[in-house]
Design an enzyme around this catalytic site. Sequence first.
Site, PDB file in Angstrom:
ATOM      1  CG  HIS A   1      39.322 125.830  59.423  1.00 29.89           C
ATOM      2  ND1 HIS A   1      40.646 125.944  58.987  1.00 29.89           N
ATOM      3  CD2 HIS A   1      38.425 126.250  58.352  1.00 29.89           C
ATOM      4  CE1 HIS A   1      40.562 125.709  57.481  1.00 29.89           C
ATOM      5  NE2 HIS A   1      39.553 126.413  57.351  1.00 29.89           N
TER       6      HIS A   1
ATOM      7  CG  ASP B   1      35.717 125.517  55.155  1.00 28.89           C
ATOM      8  OD1 ASP B   1      36.716 126.209  55.781  1.00 28.89           O
ATOM      9  OD2 ASP B   1      36.051 125.050  53.892  1.00 28.89           O
TER      10      ASP B   1
ATOM     11  CG  HIS C   1      39.499 121.944  55.796  1.00 29.35           C
ATOM     12  ND1 HIS C   1      38.337 121.820  56.139  1.00 29.35           N
ATOM     13  CD2 HIS C   1      39.915 123.081  55.246  1.00 29.35           C
ATOM     14  CE1 HIS C   1      37.702 123.166  55.839  1.00 29.35           C
ATOM     15  NE2 HIS C   1      38.756 123.877  55.045  1.00 29.35           N
TER      16      HIS C   1
ATOM     17  NE  ARG D   1      48.824 126.584  48.820  1.00 31.02           N
ATOM     18  CZ  ARG D   1      47.931 126.068  49.569  1.00 31.02           C
ATOM     19  NH1 ARG D   1      48.256 126.026  50.917  1.00 31.02           N
ATOM     20  NH2 ARG D   1      46.846 125.175  49.026  1.00 31.02           N
TER      21      ARG D   1
END
Length: 738
Positions: free
Chosen positions: A667, A669, A719, A729
């Site tokens: 995607h 940002d 990314h 995480r």
Amino acid sequence: GTSRGSTTRPYPYVPIICPPGRYVMTLWRFFFCLFFSEKLLVLTVATEETDGFRRFMQSAKYFNYNVKVLGMGEAWRGGDVGRSIGGGQKVRLLKEAMEGLADQEDLIVLSVDSYDLIFAGGPEEILRKFQQANNKVIFAAEGLIWPDKRLADKYPSIRSGKRYLNSGGIIGYAPYINRIVSQWSLHDNDDDQLFYTKIYLDPLQRQTLNMTLDHKCQIFQNLNGAVDEVLLKFGTDRVRVRNTAYDSLPVVVHGNGNTKMYLNYLANYVPNAWNYEHGCSHCDDDLVDLSQLKEYPNVLVGVFIEQPTPFLPEFFQRLLTLDYPKDKLKVFVHNNEVYHEKHIQKFWEENRNAFSSFKVVGPEENLSQGEARNMGMDLCRKDAACDYYFSMDSDVMLTNRQTLKLLIEQNRKIIGPLVTRHGKLWSNFWGALSLDGYYARSEDYVDIVQRKRVGVWNIPYMAHIYLVKGSALRNELKERNYFVLEKLDPDMALCRNAREMGVFMYITNRHDFGRLISTANYNISHYNNDLWQIFENPVDWKEKYIHQNYTQIFTENYLEEPCPDVFWFPVFTEKACDEIVEEMEHYGSWSGGKHEDKRISGGYETVPTDDIHMKQIGFDKEWLHFIREFISPVTLKVFSGYYTKGYAVMNFVVKYTPERQAYLRPHHDSSTFTINIALNNKDRDFQGGGCRFHRYNCSIESPRKGWSFMHPGRLTHLHEGLPTTNGTRYIAVSFIDP
Ligand SMILES: *[C@@H]1O[C@H](CO)[C@@H](O)[C@H](O)[C@H]1NC(C)=O
Ligand SMILES: *[C@@H]1O[C@H](CO)[C@@H](O)[C@H](O)[C@H]1NC(C)=O
Ligand SMILES: *[C@@H]1O[C@H](CO)[C@@H](O)[C@H](O)[C@H]1NC(C)=O
Ligand SMILES: *[C@@H]1O[C@H](CO)[C@@H](O)[C@H](O)[C@H]1NC(C)=O
Ligand SMILES: *[C@@H]1O[C@H](CO)[C@@H](O)[C@H](O)[C@H]1NC(C)=O
Ligand SMILES: *[C@@H]1O[C@H](CO)[C@@H](O)[C@H](O)[C@H]1NC(C)=O
């Protein structure tokens, strides 16, 4: 210059003046003077070696006065010790002393108080002024009449100057002084000033004894009623006081009445305590050399947590890292806050054996602050082995590990290190008091706080942190319950008592010791409340939460570029990461990674993550401030020429775990640039994870806890979040300048 060359005088303690003034000492003059000169003898009454007495003697020694102390060790029967006037015992002792001096016609006697008095000039000057006045006896004068106001009319009228007699200073030829004091037949607790006043007001005696008053403060400056007339006058070697009403430089400065504090201020400078050229001249007097002692002194540390206090674990860590043998430290903690019990518990579990003893009085005891402070002080007072009592409030961040040693070395009964609120003029002392006993700003307050004047300062009030000698607690300060006095704040009550007992309180700014933190606006309804302190206590916030090597980004280019235009730099400490994760887990409402999202405008997220927004935990203002303070400078460095507004709507913590959402598909940002901070450790807390930038076929598979990525959001940097295969995480993400 001045007539200070005392070492050349034939008799070290008897100044010989002939004629008074400045002259060269030739051999002829030397012998002439030896046989024909007039001599000055200073007589003072002191029954105890108070701090004030020692200060008096220090100023006398500086000018080489010949001082004889009367009554030392005798019980004081002259009334209230706290006040300088009143006390026939002084006249009785002077009378006894004068009996043996009555026939010394050329001996000039100066009788002065000592607890509240200093010399500002030398004997030569006094003698010159005395001889110029052409009287046999001169009394100090003041503008207020005491003790009998009805006598005012009997005083000779004067055109200007101080009209009334003050008995704190008398100078005259020995036979004349003797004729005055030999009339004394009263009791030790009768009033000396009244006695002298009656003699002076008798016109016959006034004439036959050739008496006058020092109306224009040529010799004697009484401060009572005259504080506004008196200023410091700085010279190259010496500091004097100048009386601006009469343009005189008085030689004897007397803090009579309730002007002791003002005298203390003046005596921080006069005659040579501090000046602009040489700084502090007494700071190294009487130091304790700790390295010469067989054993370090025993110190009881009293810690007072009287309100919710940010950074308390850090406070305790600093206590632990004080450079002082721990087996010489006993710790007494008063904790008034249930909120802090967990912090103390943790510290106690880890470090209880570090100190000689560690005692905690908790909120369940329901002690008032004053009672708790009394209890702490009493623990030292009652233990003959307690050499020092070191009182610290939890809002003091001592950054200097040597503080305790430095204070002990200074060897004062009460001394505090200067600590100030970062970037403010707020500190732990007051340079002056108002008439009602509260804060007033002294002329030197700002210079002392900013360390433009460095030294050890006698001051009327201190709080938050101070060291008291155990011996002083068992002597001058032996009365208990110091901290509970009428309606005064406990520290004000302590300071008032110390002042009344004539114990000087000092503040030292010879070193940087640390700072005072702000306990105002400390909201303890979050889980990790210090995270919210970025506005109120920015220095401590930065120390706790910003990575140790963050500043090296700018000084040593301490950053990496693992993929084109993806910058990687340290920003958070482990603590920051842990506390943010804890905060989010404590909040607990993870979004679930659904497309429908009521938190955002439009209510639909095309690339949803399992996350919590900073706004949801009330951390958005603080987070944006963090971005402006710590991220914007990095942006400017790596994308030079681009000035970020540091604005972001989407600020959130993402949780990746195989059980819920493990990865994020490729995607862009909606940001000009994005930061992505790893909040935990690969391999320890999770496996897998990382980030892949498609255009460059470049992956970063080992994110580092506390390090941030910074990369452009749109167009070039498509990314994806690589799958987390085990564990959980966490990352903190912001879309900056959307
Ligand atoms: C004091 O004595 C001097 C001379 O010794 C004289 O000039 C002066 O007038 C006398 N003063 C008083 C107040 O008697
Ligand atoms: C604590 O002390 C205050 C006053 O000293 C009193 O009003 C209060 O009731 C006490 N609380 C408890 C739980 O004992
Ligand atoms: C303290 O924080 C809580 C939780 O964010 C908030 O609801 C409350 O209004 C805050 N209190 C103050 C005085 O700011
Ligand atoms: C900071 O950098 C130094 C080397 O420059 C390193 O030894 C140290 O571990 C780093 N500190 C942290 C907290 O990573
Ligand atoms: C991407 O990089 C990997 C090795 O890092 C390589 O095996 C692969 O062929 C590359 N893919 C492309 C499209 O260049
Ligand atoms: C996942 O992590 C747990 C502990 O964190 C570990 O016991 C387990 O072996 C790990 N599983 C795999 C497949 O690595």
